[in-house]
Design a protein around this motif. Structure first.
Motif, mmCIF file in Angstrom:
data_model
loop_
_atom_site.group_PDB
_atom_site.id
_atom_site.type_symbol
_atom_site.label_atom_id
_atom_site.label_comp_id
_atom_site.label_asym_id
_atom_site.label_seq_id
_atom_site.Cartn_x
_atom_site.Cartn_y
_atom_site.Cartn_z
ATOM 1 N N ALA A 38 -6.538 -5.462 0.481
ATOM 2 C CA ALA A 38 -6.883 -5.798 1.861
ATOM 3 C C ALA A 38 -5.794 -5.350 2.826
ATOM 4 N N THR A 39 -4.545 -5.495 2.411
ATOM 5 C CA THR A 39 -3.440 -5.079 3.277
ATOM 6 C C THR A 39 -3.416 -3.557 3.413
ATOM 7 N N TYR A 40 -3.625 -2.836 2.321
ATOM 8 C CA TYR A 40 -3.723 -1.377 2.419
ATOM 9 C C TYR A 40 -4.861 -0.980 3.368
ATOM 10 N N ASN A 41 -5.969 -1.686 3.295
ATOM 11 C CA ASN A 41 -7.098 -1.399 4.170
ATOM 12 C C ASN A 41 -6.713 -1.624 5.638
ATOM 13 N N ASN A 42 -6.030 -2.743 5.914
ATOM 14 C CA ASN A 42 -5.588 -3.022 7.287
ATOM 15 C C ASN A 42 -4.641 -1.932 7.788
ATOM 16 N N MET A 43 -3.758 -1.487 6.917
ATOM 17 C CA MET A 43 -2.837 -0.420 7.292
ATOM 18 C C MET A 43 -3.600 0.878 7.568
ATOM 19 N N GLY A 44 -4.629 1.136 6.802
ATOM 20 C CA GLY A 44 -5.454 2.317 7.038
ATOM 21 C C GLY A 44 -6.125 2.286 8.396
ATOM 22 N N ILE A 45 -6.611 1.123 8.783
ATOM 23 C CA ILE A 45 -7.247 0.971 10.097
ATOM 24 C C ILE A 45 -6.265 1.323 11.213
ATOM 25 N N VAL A 46 -5.030 0.852 11.087
ATOM 26 C CA VAL A 46 -4.026 1.112 12.117
ATOM 27 C C VAL A 46 -3.635 2.590 12.134
ATOM 28 N N TYR B 277 0.291 -0.888 17.742
ATOM 29 C CA TYR B 277 0.029 -0.441 16.379
ATOM 30 C C TYR B 277 1.286 -0.315 15.534
ATOM 31 N N ILE B 278 2.388 0.073 16.148
ATOM 32 C CA ILE B 278 3.635 0.213 15.394
ATOM 33 C C ILE B 278 4.095 -1.159 14.897
ATOM 34 N N LYS B 279 4.041 -2.151 15.755
ATOM 35 C CA LYS B 279 4.420 -3.511 15.353
ATOM 36 C C LYS B 279 3.440 -4.043 14.303
ATOM 37 N N ALA B 280 2.169 -3.711 14.447
ATOM 38 C CA ALA B 280 1.173 -4.127 13.457
ATOM 39 C C ALA B 280 1.523 -3.550 12.090
ATOM 40 N N TYR C 6 2.287 -5.514 8.608
ATOM 41 C CA TYR C 6 1.518 -5.239 7.398
ATOM 42 C C TYR C 6 2.426 -4.780 6.263
ATOM 43 N N GLN C 7 3.448 -3.979 6.583
ATOM 44 C CA GLN C 7 4.364 -3.494 5.560
ATOM 45 C C GLN C 7 5.141 -4.663 4.946
ATOM 46 N N LYS C 8 5.598 -5.591 5.783
ATOM 47 C CA LYS C 8 6.311 -6.770 5.268
ATOM 48 C C LYS C 8 5.386 -7.601 4.385
ATOM 49 N N SER C 9 4.150 -7.762 4.835
ATOM 50 C CA SER C 9 3.163 -8.501 4.047
ATOM 51 C C SER C 9 2.939 -7.818 2.703
ATOM 52 N N LEU C 10 2.783 -6.499 2.737
ATOM 53 C CA LEU C 10 2.540 -5.733 1.519
ATOM 54 C C LEU C 10 3.693 -5.863 0.528
ATOM 55 N N GLU C 11 4.917 -5.760 1.017
ATOM 56 C CA GLU C 11 6.082 -5.852 0.133
ATOM 57 C C GLU C 11 6.117 -7.188 -0.599
ATOM 58 N N ILE C 12 5.828 -8.262 0.116
ATOM 59 C CA ILE C 12 5.814 -9.593 -0.506
ATOM 60 C C ILE C 12 4.672 -9.691 -1.517
ATOM 61 N N LYS C 13 3.487 -9.247 -1.111
ATOM 62 C CA LYS C 13 2.328 -9.322 -2.009
ATOM 63 C C LYS C 13 2.552 -8.526 -3.285
ATOM 64 N N LEU C 14 3.166 -7.346 -3.168
ATOM 65 C CA LEU C 14 3.428 -6.544 -4.361
ATOM 66 C C LEU C 14 4.382 -7.268 -5.306
ATOM 67 N N LYS C 15 5.387 -7.916 -4.765
ATOM 68 C CA LYS C 15 6.348 -8.660 -5.597
ATOM 69 C C LYS C 15 5.695 -9.864 -6.260
ATOM 70 N N VAL C 16 4.935 -10.609 -5.474
ATOM 71 C CA VAL C 16 4.399 -11.895 -5.951
ATOM 72 C C VAL C 16 3.096 -11.732 -6.732
ATOM 73 N N LEU C 17 2.210 -10.869 -6.248
ATOM 74 C CA LEU C 17 0.877 -10.754 -6.834
ATOM 75 C C LEU C 17 0.717 -9.556 -7.760
ATOM 76 N N GLY C 18 1.586 -8.572 -7.619
ATOM 77 C CA GLY C 18 1.452 -7.348 -8.392
ATOM 78 C C GLY C 18 0.598 -6.330 -7.660
ATOM 79 N N HIS C 19 0.529 -5.147 -8.232
ATOM 80 C CA HIS C 19 -0.154 -4.030 -7.581
ATOM 81 C C HIS C 19 -1.672 -4.136 -7.625
ATOM 82 N N ASP C 20 -2.209 -4.816 -8.619
ATOM 83 C CA ASP C 20 -3.661 -4.863 -8.817
ATOM 84 C C ASP C 20 -4.225 -6.210 -8.382
ATOM 85 N N HIS C 21 -4.208 -6.454 -7.082
ATOM 86 C CA HIS C 21 -4.727 -7.708 -6.538
ATOM 87 C C HIS C 21 -5.515 -7.392 -5.276
#
Length: 89
Positions: free
Chosen positions: A50-58, A23-26, A30-45
């Motif tokens: 989906a990434t926040y949801n995956n992080m919540g599951i973990v 779970y720690i590696k997961a 997810y955090q690396k994925s989120l950082e890229i998505k926030l930069k490229v896609l913005g906060h409202d995507h």
């Protein structure tokens, strides 16, 4: 390195680490994925949601229910903003 395909790969790696029980590696993936998505896609995507949801599951699997709720709440807020309250998907 800041490309949605890279973010998707980190997300997929997170899914596999979660399935393996690492779970720690997961969360790291997810955090690396989120950082890229926030930069490229913005906060409202929906992909950010989906990434926040995956992080919540973990976080839930780790027993960190407060952090899980925070992630689920962020995911929900984005989905409601982008998709609206009546979206069925």
């Amino acid at each position: 390195h800041d490309h949605v395909d890279v973010a998707a790969t980190y997300n997929n790696m997170g899914i596999v680490h979660k399935a393996l029980g690492d779970y720690i590696k997961a969360l790291e993936c997810y955090q690396k994925s989120l950082e890229i998505k926030l930069k490229v896609l913005g906060h409202d995507h929906v992909d950010v949601a989906a990434t926040y949801n995956n992080m919540g599951i973990v976080h839930k699997a780790l027993g960190d229910y407060i952090k899980a709720l925070e992630c689920y709440q962020k995911s929900l807020e984005i989905k409601l903003k982008v998709l609206g309250h009546d979206h069925v998907d």
